[in-house]
Enzyme design. Structure first.
Site, mmCIF file in Angstrom:
data_model
loop_
_atom_site.group_PDB
_atom_site.id
_atom_site.type_symbol
_atom_site.label_atom_id
_atom_site.label_comp_id
_atom_site.label_asym_id
_atom_site.label_seq_id
_atom_site.Cartn_x
_atom_site.Cartn_y
_atom_site.Cartn_z
ATOM 1 N N GLY A 45 24.526 23.617 37.688
ATOM 2 C CA GLY A 45 23.310 22.825 37.812
ATOM 3 C C GLY A 45 22.934 22.216 36.470
ATOM 4 C CD GLN A 50 19.576 22.552 31.533
ATOM 5 O OE1 GLN A 50 19.821 22.255 32.691
ATOM 6 N NE2 GLN A 50 20.219 23.518 30.899
ATOM 7 C CB CYS A 92 20.712 28.813 30.804
ATOM 8 S SG CYS A 92 19.789 27.267 30.628
ATOM 9 C CG LEU A 93 25.133 24.373 31.275
ATOM 10 C CD1 LEU A 93 25.220 23.035 31.991
ATOM 11 C CD2 LEU A 93 26.506 24.837 30.809
ATOM 12 C CG HIS A 134 18.466 28.356 36.130
ATOM 13 N ND1 HIS A 134 18.820 29.420 35.335
ATOM 14 C CD2 HIS A 134 18.697 27.244 35.373
ATOM 15 C CE1 HIS A 134 19.236 28.977 34.166
ATOM 16 N NE2 HIS A 134 19.181 27.654 34.159
ATOM 17 C CD GLU A 135 19.410 23.810 37.200
ATOM 18 O OE1 GLU A 135 18.831 23.287 36.231
ATOM 19 O OE2 GLU A 135 20.459 24.461 37.076
ATOM 20 C CG HIS A 138 15.950 24.089 33.074
ATOM 21 N ND1 HIS A 138 15.911 24.392 31.730
ATOM 22 C CD2 HIS A 138 17.082 24.665 33.543
ATOM 23 C CE1 HIS A 138 16.976 25.119 31.409
ATOM 24 N NE2 HIS A 138 17.706 25.306 32.496
HETATM 25 O O1 GNR Z 1 25.879 26.820 35.025
HETATM 26 C C1 GNR Z 1 24.926 27.540 35.338
HETATM 27 N N1 GNR Z 1 25.170 28.693 35.993
HETATM 28 C C2 GNR Z 1 24.181 29.484 36.538
HETATM 29 C C3 GNR Z 1 24.544 30.760 36.965
HETATM 30 C C4 GNR Z 1 23.610 31.582 37.543
HETATM 31 C C5 GNR Z 1 22.321 31.153 37.709
HETATM 32 C C6 GNR Z 1 21.940 29.889 37.278
HETATM 33 C C7 GNR Z 1 22.865 29.056 36.701
HETATM 34 S S1 GNR Z 1 22.408 27.472 36.205
HETATM 35 C C8 GNR Z 1 23.553 27.155 34.937
HETATM 36 C C9 GNR Z 1 23.466 25.723 34.473
HETATM 37 C C10 GNR Z 1 22.118 25.470 33.841
HETATM 38 O O2 GNR Z 1 21.786 25.863 32.758
HETATM 39 N N2 GNR Z 1 21.251 24.831 34.576
HETATM 40 O O3 GNR Z 1 20.014 24.608 34.109
HETATM 41 NI NI NI Z 2 19.621 26.225 32.687
#
Ligand code: GNR
Ligand code: NI
Length: 170
Positions: A45, A50, A92-93, A134-135, A138
């Protein structure tokens, strides 16, 4: 175009996304860049915040490597309902090298618009439900570190701060 992904503690990650009033061609270009950046990373995602674009947009693709890609675009997303609880080891990236268990709702019902501005609703569980939450975080300037207890939070903060210091002195 592949964009640069911001890393914690970049203050731009704390800026909430603005509501999209119309999905213009310019925003569709941004969505294309987000997808390209997510696939290149690679990640499941990516939120517009980001890459320093404060819009309420995120993209998700949870397809496995041996499955055809399945890009899902969420514009102005809102959670209509949550159910149950699940603990997932998240990455998270914006926190390279960090993986921690985070508690989320197990199921969510979401309403959003797609890349044509068309409204849709979706019920998700498993990784998709986790990724959507999660997104969405953000887009509100909320980061995975905010879900950690005080000890892990300090550890992760220090790790990321050291990483930034090392890059700054190069
Ligand atoms: O690549 C991602 N993997 C992930 C794994 C488990 C729960 C959430 C994520 S999101 C993350 C990419 C990211 O940072 N999205 O904001
Ligand atoms: Ni993230």
């Amino acid at each position: 175009m592949i964009r640069t992904i911001l890393h914690y503690p970049d203050p731009r990650l704390r800026e909430p996304g603005k509501k999209v009033t119309e999905v213009t061609d310019e925003l569709r270009k941004l969505i294309d860049d987000m997808a390209e950046t997510m696939y290149a990373a690679p990640g499941v995602g990516l939120a517009a915040t980001q890459i320093g674009e404060p819009w309420q947009i995120f993209v998700i693709d949870i397809a496995a490597e041996d499955e055809p890609s399945n890009l899902q675009v969420f514009v102005n997303p809102e959670i209509l309902a949550r159910d149950g609880e699940i603990t997932w080891q998240e990455g998270c990236l914006s926190f390279p090298g960090v993986q921690e268990d985070i508690d989320r709702a197990a199921k969510v019902r979401v309403r959003a618009q797609d890349r044509d501005g068309k409204t849709f609703e979706l019920e998700a569980d498993g990784l998709l439900a986790v990724a959507i939450q999660h997104e969405l975080d953000h887009l509100e300037g909320v980061l995975m570190i905010d879900h950690m207890g005080p000890l892990k939070k300090r550890l992760v903060h220090r790790k990321m701060q050291r990483r930034e210091d090392a890059h700054a002195t190069r």
